[in-house]
Design an enzyme around this catalytic site. Sequence first.
Site, PDB file in Angstrom:
ATOM      1  N   SER A   1      29.055  87.339  39.324  1.00  0.00           N
ATOM      2  CA  SER A   1      30.045  87.498  38.250  1.00  0.00           C
ATOM      3  C   SER A   1      31.385  87.806  38.888  1.00  0.00           C
ATOM      4  O   SER A   1      31.450  88.389  39.985  1.00  0.00           O
ATOM      5  CB  SER A   1      29.651  88.637  37.310  1.00  0.00           C
TER       6      SER A   1
ATOM      7  N   TYR B   1      27.827  97.605  35.028  1.00  0.00           N
ATOM      8  CA  TYR B   1      27.718  96.170  35.277  1.00  0.00           C
ATOM      9  C   TYR B   1      28.515  95.771  36.513  1.00  0.00           C
ATOM     10  O   TYR B   1      28.035  94.997  37.349  1.00  0.00           O
ATOM     11  CB  TYR B   1      28.201  95.398  34.051  1.00  0.00           C
TER      12      TYR B   1
END
Length: 243
Positions: A130, A143
């Site tokens: 990501s 995250y």
Amino acid sequence: MDLSGKTAIVTGASSGIGAATVRLLRAAGVTVAAGARRVERIDADVALPLDVTDPESCDAFTSEAVAALGGGIDILYNNAGLALGRYPFWESTEEDEATVLHTNVDGAIRMTRLCLPYIRDEGHILFTGSIAGRQAYENAASYVAAKFGIRGFVYALREDLLGRPIRITTVDAGLTETEFSLVRYKGDTAKASAVYEGVEAMTAEDIAACVLFALTRPAHVNVDEIVVKATAQSSGGRIFRRT
């Protein structure tokens, strides 16, 4: 590289990027064993239940998948992952943190360790990273930590596998419209939909195409990292939205 006749394992394959990648792989002639908790939603040559946070589930999945694929793996795509919540860290919970870290980091590491003995020469290991693993953004600490963690693991794995003919790639995606936000907001459809309002986000198929690009380069070419964002996005926290 021609992928016809190759074998693949894809995790997190019941929706989104995982499901789109399975479709492209099969269209390219790859036999795919796919896993997810929602096994009934998987459309693959071999569909098996898989919870990457559960060691016993991973062991059973790997054994069944490898047997079904004839004993060898050419492609491993560690795609399973999630985020939970968009809140400042002081509102975080032990449960959310554990789920995010165990799914994104522990799950990918575990599946790589279990599958590596079966990966053939000229095989390829891929990870869904990501842009959160490259640059932090607000209200996403667990995250961000998880995706930085998996990026570090991939760097170390490259060092350990140097000299073996196995390629390794991460695809670090930005704003992509899938069920990701619905999971992040724990089923709140209004909040999930708002993430994609006023902007043309990428699709699961866009990211799957990046996976196929890396896989189909010549065997001596390793695409280390693909960083891909929507045109209207400069970083994880900055998105230009039409009013």
